[in-house]
Design a protein around this motif. Sequence first.
Motif, PDB file in Angstrom:
ATOM      1  N   UNK A  95     -21.752 -58.828 -30.371  1.00 19.34           N
ATOM      2  CA  UNK A  95     -20.975 -58.363 -29.223  1.00 19.34           C
ATOM      3  C   UNK A  95     -21.220 -59.348 -28.089  1.00 19.34           C
ATOM      4  N   UNK A  96     -20.169 -59.852 -27.509  1.00 17.99           N
ATOM      5  CA  UNK A  96     -20.300 -60.859 -26.459  1.00 17.99           C
ATOM      6  C   UNK A  96     -20.691 -60.196 -25.142  1.00 17.99           C
ATOM      7  N   UNK A  97     -21.979 -60.185 -24.852  1.00 12.49           N
ATOM      8  CA  UNK A  97     -22.466 -59.641 -23.584  1.00 12.49           C
ATOM      9  C   UNK A  97     -22.206 -60.648 -22.462  1.00 12.49           C
ATOM     10  N   UNK A  98     -21.718 -60.157 -21.341  1.00 12.58           N
ATOM     11  CA  UNK A  98     -21.433 -61.044 -20.206  1.00 12.58           C
ATOM     12  C   UNK A  98     -22.231 -60.683 -18.957  1.00 12.58           C
ATOM     13  N   UNK A  99     -22.796 -59.474 -18.920  1.00 12.68           N
ATOM     14  CA  UNK A  99     -23.538 -59.025 -17.748  1.00 12.68           C
ATOM     15  C   UNK A  99     -25.026 -59.310 -17.955  1.00 12.68           C
ATOM     16  N   UNK A 100     -25.513 -60.380 -17.372  1.00 10.35           N
ATOM     17  CA  UNK A 100     -26.902 -60.784 -17.574  1.00 10.35           C
ATOM     18  C   UNK A 100     -27.886 -59.855 -16.871  1.00 10.35           C
ATOM     19  N   UNK A 101     -27.409 -58.985 -15.991  1.00 14.17           N
ATOM     20  CA  UNK A 101     -28.293 -58.070 -15.272  1.00 14.17           C
ATOM     21  C   UNK A 101     -28.375 -56.692 -15.936  1.00 14.17           C
ATOM     22  N   UNK A 102     -27.679 -56.509 -17.045  1.00 12.31           N
ATOM     23  CA  UNK A 102     -27.671 -55.222 -17.744  1.00 12.31           C
ATOM     24  C   UNK A 102     -28.861 -55.171 -18.699  1.00 12.31           C
ATOM     25  N   UNK A 103     -29.955 -54.571 -18.265  1.00  8.11           N
ATOM     26  CA  UNK A 103     -31.182 -54.539 -19.066  1.00  8.11           C
ATOM     27  C   UNK A 103     -31.010 -53.730 -20.345  1.00  8.11           C
ATOM     28  N   UNK A 104     -30.124 -52.755 -20.324  1.00 10.30           N
ATOM     29  CA  UNK A 104     -29.921 -51.915 -21.510  1.00 10.30           C
ATOM     30  C   UNK A 104     -29.173 -52.650 -22.615  1.00 10.30           C
TER      31      UNK A 104
END
Length: 374
Positions: A95-104
């Motif tokens: 899954x292409x994560x784009x939010x680097x601040x999303x710790x979960x």
Amino acid sequence: MCIVLVTTAHPKYALVVIDNRDEYILRPTSRPHWWKAKPEVPAPANGLANGVNGSAERQAPSEVEVLSSRDLQRAERGTWLGITKGGNFAVLTNYRETDTSDAAHPVHGTRSRGGMVTAWLGADPAESTEQFVHRMLDHGGVKGVGGFSLLCGKLRKVKGENNIEPLAIISNRCDHVGQVPRICGQRGSIYGLSNATYLGPEEENQESLWPKIRKGTDMLNRAVAAASDEQELVTSLFGILDTDDFPSNHTMDLEEGIPLLKDSIFIPAFGGKEHQQEMADAQQRGTVKQTGHDSPAGEILTIAARPDEQVNGFQTGLYGTQRQTVILVDWDGNVTYTERSLWDNHGNPIPRGEGDETFTFKIEGFEQEAELRN
């Protein structure tokens, strides 16, 4: 940006699966081969009894036979796709994560995504798909893993019906079992999964799907409707996986190319100057060592100056479609598994077909009554 397309629409085959693994070309990866996993009997989850006849005291078998390639970069020796003699099947897309601040939902997890696949492939054969889904979600099995979607299940013909047991899609977007979609439990269906959240039939529309998924499912629909013989079908399926709508500029930086990956089923190897040079250096070292693409299945790729541990994951050389796989499962449980290697261990292209390896076998217990139904 990997893609997997699956269908239950072919008249001869209970299930057809095609997959492109998009990865850094130089990422060390074994050839497909049979290997043995030692399963553990899982602890009961949410009242779901383990073992046969509800017994939680059953001892797991000494080993399970698994067919897959394996990632040799990480210690887990995981994989993106595989199947067992007993019919446990799994395929993974990132899954292409784009939010680097999303710790979960970390962009790069501390645990291997490929280990999720081998967790099911190496599971106790008595564990059902439903039990595995609970095991993953109830006990934090998806925590600390980068973004992923895992299509998995036990390939079984539903007794008295012209259907197979549904497959589950576990992802790090699922907080509980009720959010896990089930697919492939009905005839005549075609599904596509890439590097975004899977949208079930009640949510899907042509505008919401990635272009590569829209095109891939349409092409797969036409291919199975032709109902050709097996060799012609396999050829047409690899043709789908070779569909290239990527820009002709293969020297663009990775950051520039990533947003374009959603448009093309096949990804030609691309990358900027630094990655082009890394590729050339690897090819030169391969020439000096006089090694080719016929290395043993389990051989570990060794490239001088290639870091084994990279903070942001393996990012050496060009990026593109590295492997292609076609799996056919007929109504007697006979499996034809063909994997196509497009590159050798040192980044040299392999002509189409010369890197193919095909395995055939019969799933043990395929006609046993399925436990999970739609």
